[in-house]
Design a protein around this motif. Structure first.
Motif, PDB file in Angstrom:
ATOM      1  N   GLY A   1     -12.952  -3.227   3.248  1.00 32.21           N
ATOM      2  CA  GLY A   1     -12.544  -3.264   4.697  1.00 32.21           C
ATOM      3  C   GLY A   1     -11.127  -3.500   4.850  1.00 32.21           C
ATOM      4  O   GLY A   1     -10.289  -2.395   5.669  1.00 32.21           O
ATOM      5  N   LYS A   2     -10.733  -4.189   4.124  1.00 31.73           N
ATOM      6  CA  LYS A   2      -9.257  -4.862   4.322  1.00 31.73           C
ATOM      7  C   LYS A   2      -8.379  -3.621   3.370  1.00 31.73           C
ATOM      8  O   LYS A   2      -7.385  -3.296   3.997  1.00 31.73           O
ATOM      9  CB  LYS A   2      -9.085  -6.165   3.478  1.00 31.73           C
ATOM     10  N   LEU A   3      -9.017  -3.194   2.141  1.00 31.81           N
ATOM     11  CA  LEU A   3      -8.077  -1.911   1.767  1.00 31.81           C
ATOM     12  C   LEU A   3      -8.104  -0.821   2.596  1.00 31.81           C
ATOM     13  O   LEU A   3      -6.964  -0.125   2.716  1.00 31.81           O
ATOM     14  CB  LEU A   3      -8.784  -1.642   0.471  1.00 31.81           C
ATOM     15  N   ASP A   4      -9.117  -0.448   3.338  1.00 25.87           N
ATOM     16  CA  ASP A   4      -9.023   0.496   4.295  1.00 25.87           C
ATOM     17  C   ASP A   4      -8.059   0.645   5.120  1.00 25.87           C
ATOM     18  O   ASP A   4      -7.557   1.453   5.692  1.00 25.87           O
ATOM     19  CB  ASP A   4     -10.732   0.751   4.972  1.00 25.87           C
ATOM     20  N   ARG A   5      -7.990  -0.797   5.854  1.00 23.71           N
ATOM     21  CA  ARG A   5      -6.989  -0.845   7.060  1.00 23.71           C
ATOM     22  C   ARG A   5      -5.488  -0.669   6.337  1.00 23.71           C
ATOM     23  O   ARG A   5      -4.588   0.001   7.108  1.00 23.71           O
ATOM     24  CB  ARG A   5      -7.070  -2.267   7.489  1.00 23.71           C
ATOM     25  N   VAL A   6      -5.210  -1.133   5.292  1.00 22.54           N
ATOM     26  CA  VAL A   6      -4.151  -0.886   4.615  1.00 22.54           C
ATOM     27  C   VAL A   6      -3.668   0.727   4.376  1.00 22.54           C
ATOM     28  O   VAL A   6      -2.672   1.260   4.706  1.00 22.54           O
ATOM     29  CB  VAL A   6      -3.766  -1.683   3.464  1.00 22.54           C
ATOM     30  N   TYR A   7      -4.727   1.378   3.629  1.00 21.92           N
ATOM     31  CA  TYR A   7      -4.400   2.725   3.133  1.00 21.92           C
ATOM     32  C   TYR A   7      -4.273   3.626   4.475  1.00 21.92           C
ATOM     33  O   TYR A   7      -3.589   4.617   4.343  1.00 21.92           O
ATOM     34  CB  TYR A   7      -5.707   3.290   2.558  1.00 21.92           C
ATOM     35  N   THR A   8      -5.281   3.418   5.536  1.00 27.68           N
ATOM     36  CA  THR A   8      -5.030   4.117   6.599  1.00 27.68           C
ATOM     37  C   THR A   8      -3.966   4.019   7.344  1.00 27.68           C
ATOM     38  O   THR A   8      -3.329   5.104   7.757  1.00 27.68           O
ATOM     39  CB  THR A   8      -6.181   3.619   7.594  1.00 27.68           C
TER      40      THR A   8
ATOM     41  N   ALA B   1     -12.492  -0.971 -10.265  1.00 26.23           N
ATOM     42  CA  ALA B   1     -13.490  -0.130  -9.908  1.00 26.23           C
ATOM     43  C   ALA B   1     -13.296   0.008  -8.126  1.00 26.23           C
ATOM     44  O   ALA B   1     -13.420   1.019  -7.763  1.00 26.23           O
ATOM     45  CB  ALA B   1     -14.799  -0.466 -10.370  1.00 26.23           C
ATOM     46  N   ALA B   2     -13.410  -1.014  -7.681  1.00 29.39           N
ATOM     47  CA  ALA B   2     -13.423  -0.935  -5.957  1.00 29.39           C
ATOM     48  C   ALA B   2     -12.214  -0.413  -5.499  1.00 29.39           C
ATOM     49  O   ALA B   2     -11.878   0.017  -4.672  1.00 29.39           O
ATOM     50  CB  ALA B   2     -13.564  -2.472  -5.377  1.00 29.39           C
ATOM     51  N   LEU B   3     -10.977  -0.790  -6.349  1.00 27.71           N
ATOM     52  CA  LEU B   3      -9.512  -0.019  -5.942  1.00 27.71           C
ATOM     53  C   LEU B   3      -9.569   1.483  -6.008  1.00 27.71           C
ATOM     54  O   LEU B   3      -9.292   2.007  -5.207  1.00 27.71           O
ATOM     55  CB  LEU B   3      -8.482  -0.637  -6.581  1.00 27.71           C
ATOM     56  N   ALA B   4     -10.096   1.811  -7.196  1.00 29.88           N
ATOM     57  CA  ALA B   4     -10.161   3.224  -7.363  1.00 29.88           C
ATOM     58  C   ALA B   4     -11.020   4.099  -6.566  1.00 29.88           C
ATOM     59  O   ALA B   4     -10.785   5.141  -6.103  1.00 29.88           O
ATOM     60  CB  ALA B   4     -10.971   3.488  -8.758  1.00 29.88           C
ATOM     61  N   LYS B   5     -12.387   3.338  -6.041  1.00 33.22           N
ATOM     62  CA  LYS B   5     -13.293   4.148  -5.086  1.00 33.22           C
ATOM     63  C   LYS B   5     -12.544   4.017  -3.808  1.00 33.22           C
ATOM     64  O   LYS B   5     -12.436   5.208  -3.199  1.00 33.22           O
ATOM     65  CB  LYS B   5     -14.556   3.198  -5.038  1.00 33.22           C
ATOM     66  N   ARG B   6     -11.903   3.097  -3.417  1.00 33.27           N
ATOM     67  CA  ARG B   6     -11.265   3.331  -2.155  1.00 33.27           C
ATOM     68  C   ARG B   6     -10.272   4.080  -1.999  1.00 33.27           C
ATOM     69  O   ARG B   6      -9.862   4.837  -1.044  1.00 33.27           O
ATOM     70  CB  ARG B   6     -10.633   1.825  -1.412  1.00 33.27           C
ATOM     71  N   ALA B   7      -9.442   4.225  -2.971  1.00 38.46           N
ATOM     72  CA  ALA B   7      -8.014   4.909  -3.204  1.00 38.46           C
ATOM     73  C   ALA B   7      -8.715   6.413  -3.051  1.00 38.46           C
ATOM     74  O   ALA B   7      -8.306   7.478  -2.406  1.00 38.46           O
ATOM     75  CB  ALA B   7      -7.459   4.925  -4.577  1.00 38.46           C
ATOM     76  N   ALA B   8      -9.730   6.818  -4.119  1.00 36.16           N
ATOM     77  CA  ALA B   8     -10.136   8.242  -3.777  1.00 36.16           C
ATOM     78  C   ALA B   8     -10.775   8.543  -2.461  1.00 36.16           C
ATOM     79  O   ALA B   8     -10.449   9.662  -2.112  1.00 36.16           O
ATOM     80  CB  ALA B   8     -11.464   8.274  -4.892  1.00 36.16           C
ATOM     81  N   ASP B   9     -11.431   7.368  -1.813  1.00 37.25           N
ATOM     82  CA  ASP B   9     -11.853   8.197  -0.534  1.00 37.25           C
ATOM     83  C   ASP B   9     -10.840   8.187   0.542  1.00 37.25           C
ATOM     84  O   ASP B   9     -11.018   8.985   1.694  1.00 37.25           O
ATOM     85  CB  ASP B   9     -12.792   6.802   0.038  1.00 37.25           C
ATOM     86  N   HIS B  10      -9.748   8.114   0.232  1.00 38.22           N
ATOM     87  CA  HIS B  10      -8.684   8.103   1.126  1.00 38.22           C
ATOM     88  C   HIS B  10      -7.531   9.345   0.487  1.00 38.22           C
ATOM     89  O   HIS B  10      -6.436   9.322   1.067  1.00 38.22           O
ATOM     90  CB  HIS B  10      -7.725   6.827   1.396  1.00 38.22           C
ATOM     91  N   GLY B  11      -7.905   9.794  -0.511  1.00 38.08           N
ATOM     92  CA  GLY B  11      -7.091  11.134  -1.128  1.00 38.08           C
ATOM     93  C   GLY B  11      -5.989  10.450  -1.704  1.00 38.08           C
ATOM     94  O   GLY B  11      -5.070  11.349  -1.991  1.00 38.08           O
ATOM     95  N   PHE B  12      -6.052   9.356  -2.080  1.00 35.96           N
ATOM     96  CA  PHE B  12      -4.936   8.683  -2.779  1.00 35.96           C
ATOM     97  C   PHE B  12      -5.080   8.903  -4.550  1.00 35.96           C
ATOM     98  O   PHE B  12      -6.279   8.920  -4.946  1.00 35.96           O
ATOM     99  CB  PHE B  12      -4.557   7.235  -2.537  1.00 35.96           C
TER     100      PHE B  12
ATOM    101  N   SER C   1       2.548  12.938   4.584  1.00 33.77           N
ATOM    102  CA  SER C   1       2.756  13.654   3.535  1.00 33.77           C
ATOM    103  C   SER C   1       2.958  13.129   1.961  1.00 33.77           C
ATOM    104  O   SER C   1       3.382  13.860   1.021  1.00 33.77           O
ATOM    105  CB  SER C   1       3.794  14.682   3.902  1.00 33.77           C
ATOM    106  N   ALA C   2       3.016  11.716   2.072  1.00 34.47           N
ATOM    107  CA  ALA C   2       3.253  11.061   0.650  1.00 34.47           C
ATOM    108  C   ALA C   2       2.143  11.087  -0.106  1.00 34.47           C
ATOM    109  O   ALA C   2       1.077  11.165   0.023  1.00 34.47           O
ATOM    110  CB  ALA C   2       3.630   9.676   1.142  1.00 34.47           C
ATOM    111  N   ARG C   3       2.789  11.195  -1.432  1.00 34.20           N
ATOM    112  CA  ARG C   3       1.828  11.229  -2.483  1.00 34.20           C
ATOM    113  C   ARG C   3       1.674   9.399  -2.742  1.00 34.20           C
ATOM    114  O   ARG C   3       2.718   8.769  -2.997  1.00 34.20           O
ATOM    115  CB  ARG C   3       2.154  11.582  -3.955  1.00 34.20           C
ATOM    116  N   VAL C   4       0.535   9.079  -2.592  1.00 32.23           N
ATOM    117  CA  VAL C   4       0.309   7.444  -2.733  1.00 32.23           C
ATOM    118  C   VAL C   4      -0.569   7.105  -3.941  1.00 32.23           C
ATOM    119  O   VAL C   4      -1.456   7.435  -4.434  1.00 32.23           O
ATOM    120  CB  VAL C   4      -0.548   6.980  -1.430  1.00 32.23           C
ATOM    121  N   VAL C   5       0.194   6.183  -4.668  1.00 29.16           N
ATOM    122  CA  VAL C   5      -0.398   5.777  -6.083  1.00 29.16           C
ATOM    123  C   VAL C   5      -0.750   4.512  -5.997  1.00 29.16           C
ATOM    124  O   VAL C   5       0.106   3.586  -5.951  1.00 29.16           O
ATOM    125  CB  VAL C   5       0.550   6.035  -7.274  1.00 29.16           C
TER     126      VAL C   5
END
Length: 273
Positions: free
Chosen positions: A155-162, A209-220, A170-174
């Motif tokens: 949930g904390k990662l979601d807030r940052v990524y959102t 694994a958690a970082l990769a999953k949240r990144a993928a879910d946000h299109g990063f 339009s940014a590519r986010v890594v």
């Protein structure tokens, strides 16, 4: 006057021909193309992005300890982005990124990098427990951190990524992960037990694994640095990570300058394109 104009014209032709033969004109054009092609870049995150452990810190960054040897600075120096904002800071958690690092992001931002989540999960306390307390306490603290990664960190990662997506659509986010700390069965003759080292490595894998999953879910994009650090962990013959640094405890368990240039930079460079 006509003779003067002819001389000037002839001189310009000779200069143009010389530039063509020597490649001077092409070099300038290539340089300009590279500069115009590199996007505006913003580097967010914690100490693994700011470069703690790499030395050569920017005095103006204070306790954030931003290093010229950190992978964001190295990438910017090599690629000449049209703009570069380096706001990553030692000790940063997800809330800190939201509160104090996102100012440079805007609709014109083309590239964003971020490492965050390790401090939220209690990285520092895990390592302190493992170094100073019993083996059982170490394993239990790693498991506690893994439970936090499962229950609270997404949930904390979601807030940052959102927020990143909202500010820079339009940014590519890594999103970059963290290395495994230890080479198991390596050369260390003292310190933590093999069981403790295995648990700590497992904690890093769980977080990645958690970082990769949240990144993928946000299109990063996600950059896995365990591949480049393989063979360069603590207890290897050529470590790119500090073990305990008693003279500067804050640099413990952070990448060296070689870890930034050889471990993080290649992964980011590949993933950013």
């Amino acid at each position: 006057m006509r003779l003067s104009r002819f001389a000037a014209y002839a001189s310009s032709l000779l200069l143009a021909a010389a530039a063509t033969l020597t490649g001077v004109g092409a070099a300038h054009a290539d340089s300009g193309d590279r500069q115009s092609a590199a996007p505006t870049y913003v580097a967010l995150g914690d100490s693994y992005s700011s470069g703690v452990g790499a030395g050569n810190y920017d005095s103006g960054s204070g306790s954030c300890k931003r290093s010229t040897r950190a992978f964001p600075a190295l990438w910017a120096a090599a690629n000449a982005p049209s703009g570069f904002s380096f706001t990553a800071c030692s000790g940063a958690r997800t809330d800190d990124v939201l509160a104090s690092q996102m100012g440079p992001l805007n609709s014109g931002t083309g590239l964003v990098s971020i490492t965050v989540g390790g401090n939220d999960a209690g990285f520092s306390d895990v390592m302190t427990t493992c170094v100073l307390q019993s083996e059982d306490n170490c394993v239990a603290r790693v498991n506690q951190a893994k439970a936090y990664v499962d229950s609270t960190l997404p949930g904390k990662l979601d807030r940052v990524y959102t927020a990143i997506k909202s500010k820079s659509p339009s940014a590519r986010v890594v999103v970059l992960g963290y290395p495994r700390f230890y080479k198991l069965g390596g050369s260390c003759l003292a310190g933590l037990s093999e069981r403790e080292r295995t648990a700590i490595n497992g904690g890093a894998d769980h977080l990645n694994a958690a970082l990769a999953k949240r990144a993928a879910d946000h299109g990063f994009a996600f950059g896995d640095v365990t591949t480049t650090f393989a063979g360069h962990e603590i207890c290897s013959g050529a470590p790119w990570l500090h073990s305990v640094v008693w003279t500067n405890i804050g640099e413990s368990y952070h990448p060296t300058a070689a870890g930034q240039s050889g471990g993080y930079l290649p992964v980011f460079s590949r993933t950013a394109s």
